[in-house]
Design a protein around this motif. Structure first.
Motif, PDB file in Angstrom:
ATOM      1  N   ARG A  99       1.075  -1.414   0.318  1.00  0.00           N
ATOM      2  CA  ARG A  99       0.481   0.093  -0.078  1.00  0.00           C
ATOM      3  C   ARG A  99       0.938   1.766   0.086  1.00  0.00           C
ATOM      4  O   ARG A  99       2.084   1.179   0.852  1.00  0.00           O
ATOM      5  CB  ARG A  99      -1.081  -0.680   1.274  1.00  0.00           C
ATOM      6  CG  ARG A  99      -2.210  -0.771   1.287  1.00  0.00           C
ATOM      7  CD  ARG A  99      -2.957  -0.719   1.971  1.00  0.00           C
ATOM      8  NE  ARG A  99      -3.355   0.671   2.306  1.00  0.00           N
ATOM      9  CZ  ARG A  99      -4.407   1.174   3.298  1.00  0.00           C
ATOM     10  NH1 ARG A  99      -4.531   0.353   4.129  1.00  0.00           N
ATOM     11  NH2 ARG A  99      -5.143   2.075   3.430  1.00  0.00           N
ATOM     12  N   PRO A 100       0.183   2.513  -0.693  1.00  0.00           N
ATOM     13  CA  PRO A 100       0.897   3.966  -0.752  1.00  0.00           C
ATOM     14  C   PRO A 100       1.268   3.969   0.778  1.00  0.00           C
ATOM     15  O   PRO A 100       0.103   4.635   1.264  1.00  0.00           O
ATOM     16  CB  PRO A 100       0.881   4.391  -1.217  1.00  0.00           C
ATOM     17  CG  PRO A 100      -0.591   3.109  -2.623  1.00  0.00           C
ATOM     18  CD  PRO A 100      -0.814   2.142  -1.837  1.00  0.00           C
ATOM     19  N   LEU A 101       2.251   4.596   1.359  1.00  0.00           N
ATOM     20  CA  LEU A 101       2.381   5.358   2.476  1.00  0.00           C
ATOM     21  C   LEU A 101       3.397   6.651   2.098  1.00  0.00           C
ATOM     22  O   LEU A 101       4.349   6.709   1.444  1.00  0.00           O
ATOM     23  CB  LEU A 101       3.553   4.146   3.115  1.00  0.00           C
ATOM     24  CG  LEU A 101       3.146   5.109   4.467  1.00  0.00           C
ATOM     25  CD1 LEU A 101       1.989   5.091   5.816  1.00  0.00           C
ATOM     26  CD2 LEU A 101       4.651   4.833   5.587  1.00  0.00           C
ATOM     27  N   VAL A 102       2.631   7.970   2.293  1.00  0.00           N
ATOM     28  CA  VAL A 102       3.054   9.628   1.763  1.00  0.00           C
ATOM     29  C   VAL A 102       3.373   9.639   2.995  1.00  0.00           C
ATOM     30  O   VAL A 102       2.755  10.096   4.543  1.00  0.00           O
ATOM     31  CB  VAL A 102       2.381  10.037   0.469  1.00  0.00           C
ATOM     32  CG1 VAL A 102       2.682  11.218   0.533  1.00  0.00           C
ATOM     33  CG2 VAL A 102       1.183   9.841   0.483  1.00  0.00           C
ATOM     34  N   LEU A 103       4.343  10.593   3.156  1.00  0.00           N
ATOM     35  CA  LEU A 103       5.369  11.205   4.337  1.00  0.00           C
ATOM     36  C   LEU A 103       4.956  12.780   3.996  1.00  0.00           C
ATOM     37  O   LEU A 103       5.677  12.979   2.747  1.00  0.00           O
ATOM     38  CB  LEU A 103       6.769  10.521   4.571  1.00  0.00           C
ATOM     39  CG  LEU A 103       7.278  11.825   5.795  1.00  0.00           C
ATOM     40  CD1 LEU A 103       6.008  11.988   7.443  1.00  0.00           C
ATOM     41  CD2 LEU A 103       8.505  11.841   6.080  1.00  0.00           C
ATOM     42  N   VAL A 104       4.103  13.371   4.709  1.00  0.00           N
ATOM     43  CA  VAL A 104       3.855  14.424   3.622  1.00  0.00           C
ATOM     44  C   VAL A 104       4.982  15.902   5.152  1.00  0.00           C
ATOM     45  O   VAL A 104       5.356  15.643   6.246  1.00  0.00           O
ATOM     46  CB  VAL A 104       2.721  15.138   4.834  1.00  0.00           C
ATOM     47  CG1 VAL A 104       2.319  16.855   4.322  1.00  0.00           C
ATOM     48  CG2 VAL A 104       1.189  14.491   4.110  1.00  0.00           C
ATOM     49  N   ILE A 105       5.800  16.600   4.183  1.00  0.00           N
ATOM     50  CA  ILE A 105       6.427  17.602   4.871  1.00  0.00           C
ATOM     51  C   ILE A 105       6.527  19.125   3.898  1.00  0.00           C
ATOM     52  O   ILE A 105       6.466  18.502   3.087  1.00  0.00           O
ATOM     53  CB  ILE A 105       7.866  17.100   4.865  1.00  0.00           C
ATOM     54  CG1 ILE A 105       8.464  16.348   3.494  1.00  0.00           C
ATOM     55  CG2 ILE A 105       8.662  15.919   5.831  1.00  0.00           C
ATOM     56  CD1 ILE A 105       9.962  16.138   3.895  1.00  0.00           C
ATOM     57  N   GLY A 106       7.268  20.214   4.519  1.00  0.00           N
ATOM     58  CA  GLY A 106       6.971  21.322   4.326  1.00  0.00           C
ATOM     59  C   GLY A 106       9.103  21.783   3.415  1.00  0.00           C
ATOM     60  O   GLY A 106      10.186  20.077   3.374  1.00  0.00           O
TER      61      GLY A 106
END
Length: 212
Positions: A99-106
């Motif tokens: 499954r796609p796992l996404v880390l949101v960062i600036g």
């Protein structure tokens, strides 16, 4: 490796306090990727202005009525300081390998990612969704090479290893500036009303006492 199942995005931070730029960024990722975004307050030293429980409570109020945004206390429940690598490993194990796992960062965090603990492990664990931030430098060449640039559909079709560079919204608020405004004026336009009300209820950030 082909992705199976819907993506999950993780957005960590101190959230001290959570503000409108956090929420706009999380909403954008949720809309663009069509997936829930879990907002995880970091476990930080106890001298922070607000406790972990208070930061979580502010997040819960901010996310009320936002079906795509999920306050998540996983990092707060761990011992010691929060390491993004441990969080990614936990969620990767929970989701499974496909499954796609996404880390949101600036963009500022993206620019310093080469200094993060074992960042070289990240491309096998997650994608990146990078939100713009004023004044952020360009990321290290090795980091840019490790995460292949792509569009939203590319992140949905593979479990990890891509990056999505968003052009909006800007992470243009400073938590320090918000706390200063609260201490000075008892108000900040950068805060959701429910969060500001909670701050006054709890007497956080040296807000002026409105009863006088």
């Amino acid at each position: 490796m082909t992705a199976t199942g819907s993506a999950l995005a993780l957005f960590g931070g101190t959230f001290d306090p959570v503000h409108m730029a956090h929420l706009r960024g999380a909403r954008t990722v949720a809309d663009v990727l069509g997936c829930p975004v879990h907002l995880l307050p970091n476990a930080v030293p106890p001298h922070r202005p607000a406790s972990g429980a208070q930061r979580l409570a502010m997040l819960q109020r901010a996310c009320d009525g936002e079906p795509g945004l999920v306050p998540d206390d996983w990092e707060l429940r761990q011992r010691g300081p929060s390491w993004s690598l441990n969080t990614l490993r936990h969620f990767r194990a929970t989701l499974g390998p496909h499954r796609p796992l996404v880390l949101v960062i600036g963009a500022d965090s993206f620019a310093s990612l080469h200094q993060w603990h074992r960042w070289q492990d990240y491309p096998a664990l997650c994608h990146l969704a990078v939100l713009p931030r004023p004044g952020a430098s360009e990321a290290d060449l090795d980091v840019r090479a490790a995460f292949v640039p792509g569009e939203a559909r590319d992140l949905q079709q593979a479990p990890a290893g891509r990056r999505l560079m968003l052009d909006a919204p800007w992470l243009d608020f400073s938590a320090t500036g918000i706390r200063d405004a609260l201490a000075r004026d008892g108000h900040s336009d950068a805060l959701p009303p429910a969060v500001e009300s909670y701050i006054h209820e709890q007497g956080l950030y040296n807000v002026p006492n409105r009863s006088h």
